[in-house]
Each structure stands twice: as C-alpha cells, then as structure tokens.
Design a protein around this motif. Sequence first.
Motif, mmCIF file in Angstrom:
data_model
loop_
_atom_site.group_PDB
_atom_site.id
_atom_site.type_symbol
_atom_site.label_atom_id
_atom_site.label_comp_id
_atom_site.label_asym_id
_atom_site.label_seq_id
_atom_site.Cartn_x
_atom_site.Cartn_y
_atom_site.Cartn_z
ATOM 1 N N GLU A 131 28.963 13.086 49.975
ATOM 2 C CA GLU A 131 29.895 12.342 50.834
ATOM 3 C C GLU A 131 30.439 11.120 50.094
ATOM 4 O OE1 GLU A 131 29.611 9.756 54.909
ATOM 5 O OE2 GLU A 131 28.394 11.561 54.770
ATOM 6 N N PHE A 132 29.561 10.419 49.370
ATOM 7 C CA PHE A 132 30.004 9.255 48.603
ATOM 8 C C PHE A 132 30.994 9.664 47.515
ATOM 9 C CE2 PHE A 132 29.536 6.540 44.853
ATOM 10 C CZ PHE A 132 29.931 5.323 45.395
ATOM 11 N N ALA A 133 30.703 10.748 46.803
ATOM 12 C CA ALA A 133 31.619 11.215 45.745
ATOM 13 C C ALA A 133 32.961 11.629 46.335
ATOM 14 C CB ALA A 133 30.986 12.379 44.984
ATOM 15 N N GLY A 134 32.940 12.295 47.484
ATOM 16 C CA GLY A 134 34.188 12.683 48.142
ATOM 17 C C GLY A 134 35.012 11.478 48.550
ATOM 18 N N ASP A 135 34.345 10.449 49.111
ATOM 19 C CA ASP A 135 35.050 9.226 49.497
ATOM 20 C C ASP A 135 35.626 8.515 48.272
ATOM 21 O OD1 ASP A 135 32.776 8.263 52.206
ATOM 22 O OD2 ASP A 135 34.451 9.684 52.132
ATOM 23 N N ALA A 136 34.864 8.489 47.180
ATOM 24 C CA ALA A 136 35.356 7.848 45.952
ATOM 25 C C ALA A 136 36.569 8.595 45.404
ATOM 26 C CB ALA A 136 34.244 7.791 44.895
ATOM 27 N N CYS A 137 36.526 9.932 45.416
ATOM 28 C CA CYS A 137 37.676 10.722 44.937
ATOM 29 C C CYS A 137 38.900 10.490 45.809
ATOM 30 C CB CYS A 137 37.334 12.207 44.904
ATOM 31 S SG CYS A 137 36.282 12.683 43.522
ATOM 32 N N ARG A 138 38.718 10.439 47.134
ATOM 33 C CA ARG A 138 39.855 10.187 48.019
ATOM 34 C C ARG A 138 40.462 8.808 47.759
ATOM 35 N NH1 ARG A 138 37.102 13.601 51.242
ATOM 36 N NH2 ARG A 138 35.660 12.077 52.095
ATOM 37 N N THR A 139 39.611 7.813 47.507
ATOM 38 C CA THR A 139 40.109 6.463 47.224
ATOM 39 C C THR A 139 40.886 6.440 45.915
ATOM 40 O OG1 THR A 139 38.231 5.513 48.398
ATOM 41 C CG2 THR A 139 39.415 4.071 46.900
ATOM 42 N N VAL A 140 40.352 7.097 44.888
ATOM 43 C CA VAL A 140 41.040 7.142 43.595
ATOM 44 C C VAL A 140 42.361 7.885 43.717
ATOM 45 C CG1 VAL A 140 40.893 8.069 41.247
ATOM 46 C CG2 VAL A 140 38.955 6.863 42.227
ATOM 47 N N VAL A 141 42.383 8.992 44.457
ATOM 48 C CA VAL A 141 43.626 9.742 44.664
ATOM 49 C C VAL A 141 44.654 8.870 45.365
ATOM 50 C CG1 VAL A 141 44.624 11.607 46.042
ATOM 51 C CG2 VAL A 141 42.698 12.067 44.554
ATOM 52 N N ALA A 142 44.228 8.122 46.376
ATOM 53 C CA ALA A 142 45.153 7.240 47.086
ATOM 54 C C ALA A 142 45.709 6.169 46.149
ATOM 55 C CB ALA A 142 44.450 6.591 48.276
ATOM 56 N N GLN A 143 44.850 5.605 45.294
ATOM 57 C CA GLN A 143 45.305 4.586 44.351
ATOM 58 C C GLN A 143 46.286 5.171 43.333
ATOM 59 O OE1 GLN A 143 41.692 2.976 42.729
ATOM 60 N NE2 GLN A 143 41.516 1.448 44.348
ATOM 61 N N ILE A 144 46.002 6.363 42.827
ATOM 62 C CA ILE A 144 46.895 6.989 41.854
ATOM 63 C C ILE A 144 48.240 7.294 42.506
ATOM 64 C CG2 ILE A 144 47.295 9.083 40.508
ATOM 65 C CD1 ILE A 144 44.291 9.085 39.857
ATOM 66 N N CYS A 145 48.212 7.841 43.716
ATOM 67 C CA CYS A 145 49.469 8.149 44.412
ATOM 68 C C CYS A 145 50.272 6.883 44.679
ATOM 69 C CB CYS A 145 49.191 8.887 45.712
ATOM 70 S SG CYS A 145 48.623 10.572 45.447
ATOM 71 N N GLU A 146 49.601 5.811 45.047
ATOM 72 C CA GLU A 146 50.294 4.540 45.269
ATOM 73 C C GLU A 146 50.880 4.009 43.965
ATOM 74 O OE1 GLU A 146 47.854 1.188 46.277
ATOM 75 O OE2 GLU A 146 49.453 0.321 47.495
ATOM 76 N N ALA A 147 50.133 4.120 42.863
ATOM 77 C CA ALA A 147 50.611 3.621 41.569
ATOM 78 C C ALA A 147 51.796 4.427 41.065
ATOM 79 C CB ALA A 147 49.477 3.668 40.539
ATOM 80 N N VAL A 148 51.827 5.718 41.359
ATOM 81 C CA VAL A 148 52.916 6.576 40.895
ATOM 82 C C VAL A 148 54.167 6.385 41.751
ATOM 83 C CG1 VAL A 148 53.574 9.000 40.638
ATOM 84 C CG2 VAL A 148 51.382 8.240 39.829
ATOM 85 N N GLY A 149 54.004 5.881 42.981
ATOM 86 C CA GLY A 149 55.164 5.579 43.801
ATOM 87 C C GLY A 149 55.215 6.266 45.146
ATOM 88 N N PHE A 150 54.186 6.990 45.515
ATOM 89 C CA PHE A 150 54.175 7.618 46.832
ATOM 90 C C PHE A 150 53.840 6.563 47.883
ATOM 91 C CE2 PHE A 150 54.745 12.064 46.110
ATOM 92 C CZ PHE A 150 54.381 12.230 44.792
ATOM 93 N N HIS A 151 54.451 6.683 49.047
ATOM 94 C CA HIS A 151 54.219 5.716 50.114
ATOM 95 C C HIS A 151 53.411 6.299 51.258
ATOM 96 C CE1 HIS A 151 56.848 2.997 48.090
ATOM 97 N NE2 HIS A 151 57.806 3.899 48.082
ATOM 98 N N SER A 152 53.253 7.604 51.275
ATOM 99 C CA SER A 152 52.431 8.230 52.299
ATOM 100 C C SER A 152 51.810 9.492 51.724
ATOM 101 C CB SER A 152 53.258 8.558 53.548
ATOM 102 O OG SER A 152 54.245 9.503 53.223
#
Length: 192
Positions: free
Chosen positions: A17-38
Amino acid sequence: RKGVLRELEVSFEGMEEFAGDACRTVVAQICEAVGFHSLTQSSSDTLSDVLAKYITEVGYHSHSSAELSGRTEDSFLDVKLAVSDLGSSLPELQRFMSRNELRYAKADIQIPVLQAARPRARFGQEAGGGLPAHIPSFLPPFPSQHTYKSTPPGRASGGDAKASKKRKNKHNRMIEGSLLALNEAERRPAGE
C-alpha cells in the motif's frame, strides 16, 4: 506459527500500500511537471502500475547483472546497465530531472490543479461583434472563419500526367525532408 505468518501478511500488505501511494504521488508530480492539469483515477492507476513495473524491472535486471558478475550486491554500474537494457539512459533521466523540478515524494500534490478560468474567444468576437441572439452563451466557440469558408479549387492540370507526377514526387520529397529535419531536431539535446 500461524500468528507469525499473519503478521508477515499484514506487514507485506502495508508495504504494498505504501509503495502504491508513493508511485501515485510520483506519477502526479511527473504529470504536473510535464504540464498536465488533471488526471483521471484510471490513468493515474495505470501510470502508477507502469512506474512500479519499470522499477521492478530495473531491480530485476540490475540484480541479474550483479549475479552474472559473481556479486551478491548491485552496484551503480549494474543499475546503469539495467536502465540502458530497458531502453533509456541515465543522461536522459538527468536531463528530464534538470528540466522539471520534482520534489521528494510527498502527498501534497493536488490533482486537478486549480487554475483561474481563461475567457474563451466566442463567435463574432474576433470581428468585434457580439454573439448572435440565437446562439446560447454556454455553447463552445465556433472555429475561426477560415476553417469553414470555401476556397477556390487548385489549378487544373493541363492533362500532362508526367509533369503532374513529377510535381507530386517533388512535393512528397519536400515533406519527407521536413519530417526528417523535425525528427533530428527532436533528438538533439536542448541547448544545441
């Protein structure tokens, strides 16, 4: 003995569960850095699974490389080899990290990113006029007029099939050259 196995299962579920939450957080950060807003939940889950699989594969290839070398612990060179085996390189990852500011994986990312609404151009506004009375304000804007105005047809060929074929081949070569130049420009590192 059953109690020990149950404790191991609970701790493994907690780690997963912790690894899944960490991956979701990293994915959200990468998507935000690349320019996605949602980001939808399904795409977030899919990208998180891809990231977890990529990390697992890097670990597997790195460990295999260390074992083939007669070592029990992986080294930096094993990880570098594993990343290159999976179709990437460390300089590419470093360029991405230098272009995009990513924080450590914290759960403070808010998706969707809330932004002020931008006013959209409406039909007739480019000419300085308002909306026609029969068009409701909630409808999306019409495309600019040049997209739907009719244009006169091109010159009719004089029946010379050979000259027409030459023009077509020349045009295709020009398009191909432009695409090759664009492809080369994308492959060049930034700053060159």
